[in-house]
Enzyme design. Structure first.
Site, PDB file in Angstrom:
ATOM      1  N   GLY B  77      50.205  66.393  46.211  1.00 23.76           N
ATOM      2  CA  GLY B  77      50.888  66.577  44.931  1.00 23.76           C
ATOM      3  C   GLY B  77      51.177  65.276  44.196  1.00 23.76           C
ATOM      4  O   GLY B  77      50.488  64.280  44.351  1.00 23.76           O
ATOM      5  N   SER B  78      52.243  65.330  43.422  1.00 24.94           N
ATOM      6  CA  SER B  78      52.587  64.304  42.448  1.00 24.94           C
ATOM      7  C   SER B  78      52.885  62.945  43.074  1.00 24.94           C
ATOM      8  O   SER B  78      53.260  62.836  44.246  1.00 24.94           O
ATOM      9  CB  SER B  78      53.815  64.797  41.695  1.00 24.94           C
ATOM     10  OG  SER B  78      54.591  63.743  41.231  1.00 24.94           O
ATOM     11  N   SER B  79      52.779  61.902  42.249  1.00 29.75           N
ATOM     12  CA  SER B  79      53.126  60.549  42.682  1.00 29.75           C
ATOM     13  C   SER B  79      54.637  60.396  42.829  1.00 29.75           C
ATOM     14  O   SER B  79      55.120  59.345  43.245  1.00 29.75           O
ATOM     15  CB  SER B  79      52.578  59.522  41.692  1.00 29.75           C
ATOM     16  OG  SER B  79      53.039  59.794  40.385  1.00 29.75           O
ATOM     17  N   GLY B  80      55.387  61.440  42.500  1.00 23.89           N
ATOM     18  CA  GLY B  80      56.835  61.429  42.726  1.00 23.89           C
ATOM     19  C   GLY B  80      57.216  61.775  44.164  1.00 23.89           C
ATOM     20  O   GLY B  80      58.386  62.027  44.446  1.00 23.89           O
ATOM     21  N   TRP B  81      56.255  61.769  45.096  1.00 26.67           N
ATOM     22  CA  TRP B  81      56.534  62.131  46.503  1.00 26.67           C
ATOM     23  C   TRP B  81      57.625  61.237  47.090  1.00 26.67           C
ATOM     24  O   TRP B  81      58.614  61.708  47.648  1.00 26.67           O
ATOM     25  CB  TRP B  81      55.254  61.993  47.340  1.00 26.67           C
ATOM     26  CG  TRP B  81      55.154  62.971  48.471  1.00 26.67           C
ATOM     27  CD1 TRP B  81      54.558  64.197  48.426  1.00 26.67           C
ATOM     28  CD2 TRP B  81      55.663  62.819  49.809  1.00 26.67           C
ATOM     29  NE1 TRP B  81      54.660  64.816  49.659  1.00 26.67           N
ATOM     30  CE2 TRP B  81      55.331  64.001  50.522  1.00 26.67           C
ATOM     31  CE3 TRP B  81      56.363  61.820  50.481  1.00 26.67           C
ATOM     32  CZ2 TRP B  81      55.672  64.199  51.860  1.00 26.67           C
ATOM     33  CZ3 TRP B  81      56.715  62.025  51.821  1.00 26.67           C
ATOM     34  CH2 TRP B  81      56.366  63.201  52.502  1.00 26.67           C
TER      35      TRP B  81
END
Lengths: 430, 156
Positions: B77-81
């Protein structure tokens, strides 16, 4: 990890405590990856500003904006004074458009706190682009340029279309890169991981923006985070432009985790199949024909059952000026239906171009609005009472039902504009 | 809360399995295992304030990972992991340790900023050796994972 003398000096604190904390994080991160060294970078894209009540509370404890940066961008519990950035840094999108507090349900307090934070990071050297598409507004890396970027749709564009080199970085690793000009030399910074292992063979023409989104969604689902090369025996008739490849990569990084792809004859590291595959045989070859295209369309539209539409969102990833031009032409002389709203998202710099071109006026006259800095998936903001949305982005159609529990219809831009003006989804497979 | 460890009776010792792997984040931690065959999304996949998996169709949807040893294939998923798990740590609802198979930048950075002892590159697949409810001790510094099967825990 092996460090250069300059890197050792930074780690020893010779450039101050913030740079030391940044190097400490890069050491921990690099060792976690199993990287052997760091690579120089002069290009960072990240989220840096403070936007949440928790960050405000941390700032108010006494450390101010330095405390927010120390914790959230450097993983440092100790508050360190943040110096001006060493590396060219572009700010990505946020959880709201600060110019639209009502639509995003923002208190004055948060808008003011955000404004302070924006001013602070701009003063340190961040470019307040506030977009998921920095490559539209002045940050277009060169082939081979080492970058440290966040935002999956931007990462895949950077690697694949531009041939620059970045992994999917996070807020903390980008914070460290801003202060040191370094990032671990691992993954897509190196040659071998960039080679394709899977082939997608086209059996249908892929031409429109929607076509590219469908192909991207199909591809990501199959290859997950491996590197594919798209290939057509007959050659790709219409060379895909920015809106097409923007949609393609965003779709592939939503259904899967694609960070790098090739299109034979088009992207810079795939002049031939041999080059893309590094002379090796592919692990697997997938065919994309009419049946696969149709099945992908059905998959993206799986949540759509009700024809009444309350919300049409365009601009995922942020719209190009060409797409705003197209939307303006489609809606000129029509009206957004009274039960529906039309929100279009684009970088602020492109919004000002749309203002100047007269597109903003056409869209606003029709009852729509152009906004910046965010989107519905990032902000969780949609018009009140929204149950069903119409979208021309496979990425947004992937995320919005999961994030907000709404139904989503995915179609062409023309079908979406028509839905906005009739309040009904009249689209269909085309 | 972590139950206290009682001295293991001789009989139950046979039920302790050992895995060897590579240190990703140093430290020692133990807790109950929470195992999933699904990859985990950070941003949009977890609620960082409660330490719960929220992704639609995820096999752990609604379950809390706070204080658990999270055993999973890897991050997606997102780079906000990293930011999502970083926030979970600030909210005191982060996992006690991460055990995973697939190394990515999201996974590495996320583990680092969670400050949770973490390991990968195992001599046997933790997704096959560890079940939810097993008691797991992660010694990342020595590269050793000790697993007490839940059946052995129940009978001891």
């Amino acid at each position: 990890m092996q460090l250069t003398d300059h890197e050792k000096a930074m780690l020893d604190g010779q450039e101050g405590p913030a740079v030391q904390k940044a190097m400490d994080l890069l050491m921990r991160y690099g060792e976690a990856l199993g990287a052997e060294r760091l690579v120089e970078t002069h290009n960072v894209c990240a989220t840096i500003t403070a936007t949440t009540p928790l960050q405000r509370d941390i700032a108010l404890k006494g450390g101010g904006m330095d405390a927010v940066f120390s914790e959230f961008s450097l993983d440092s519990q100790e508050v360190v004074k943040i110096p001006k950035f060493k590396t060219f840094t572009s700010h990505l999108q946020l959880g709201f458009d600060p110019n639209q507090p009502e639509r995003f349900g923002l208190s004055d307090d948060i808008v003011q706190f955000y404004g302070k934070s924006e001013k602070h990071v701009a003063g340190l050297g961040a470019q307040i682009m506030n977009t998921c598409t920095p490559y539209q507004v002045g940050n277009i890396p060169t082939r081979g340029e080492h970058c440290a970027w966040m935002e999956s749709s931007a990462v895949v564009y950077c690697n694949s279309v531009l041939g620059a080199r970045t992994n999917t970085e996070g807020r903390e690793s980008c914070g460290a890169a801003m202060l040191t000009g370094r990032i671990p030399d691992w993954g897509y910074h190196q040659d071998a991981p960039r080679l394709a292992t899977h082939v997608i063979e086209l059996d249908v023409d892929v031409e429109s923006v929607q076509d590219w989104g469908l192909l991207g969604y199909f591809m990501g689902d199959l290859v997950q985070d491996r590197v594919p090369v798209v290939y057509s025996r007959h050659g790709i008739k219409r060379v895909p432009n920015l809106p097409r490849l923007k949609h393609f990569g965003a779709a592939a990084s939503s259904s899967g985790g694609v960070e790098m792809y090739h299109i034979m004859g088009i992207t810079p590291e795939a002049l031939s199949l041999e080059q893309a595959l590094g002379g090796k045989a592919p692990v697997e070859v997938f065919r994309y024909g009419e049946a696969e295209r149709r099945a992908t369309y059905e998959k993206i539209n799986a949540t759509g059952t009700e024809a009444d539409i309350q919300y049409v969102m365009l601009g995922c990833p942020h719209y190009t000026i060409e797409q705003i031009w197209e939307a303006a032409q489609l809606i000129e002389g029509r009206r957004v239906h009274e039960n529906c709203e039309l929100w279009i998202f684009t970088p602020r710099a492109i919004k000002s171009l749309a203002d100047r071109n007269g597109y903003t006026e056409i869209i606003e006259k029709a009852g729509g609005i152009i906004m910046s800095d965010s989107c519905s998936a990032m902000s969780r903001a949609v018009p009140k009472g929204t149950k069903t949305v119409a979208l021309d982005s496979a990425k947004q159609a992937h995320y919005l039902p999961a994030i907000l529990g709404v139904q989503a219809w995915f179609g062409t831009t023309a079908q979406c504009i028509d839905a906005a003006c009739t309040g009904r989804w009249n689209g269909g497979y085309a | 809360m972590k139950p206290s460890i009682e001295p293991q009776p001789v009989k139950a010792r046979a039920a302790v399995l050992t895995l060897r792997g590579r240190k990703v984040v140093p430290g020692v931690a133990e807790g109950e295992a929470l195992v999933t065959q699904d990859h985990i999304s950070g941003w949009g996949g977890i609620d960082s304030r409660t330490g719960t998996i929220i992704e639609t169709r995820h096999e752990l949807r609604g379950q809390s990972f706070a204080g658990k040893v999270l055993v999973f294939p890897g991050a997606k998923g997102s780079s906000g992991w990293s930011a999502a798990f970083h926030l979970a740590r600030l909210m005191n609802v982060a996992p006690a340790a991460f055990l995973f198979n697939e190394m990515t930048t999201k996974m590495a950075l996320g583990a680092v900023v969670t400050h949770a002892p973490s390991m990968t590159d195992f001599d046997s697949d933790p997704l096959k050796c560890i079940e939810t409810g097993d008691w797991v001790r992660v010694d990342a510094d020595r590269g050793i994972v000790e697993i007490t099967k839940k059946n052995a825990r129940a009978s001891s």
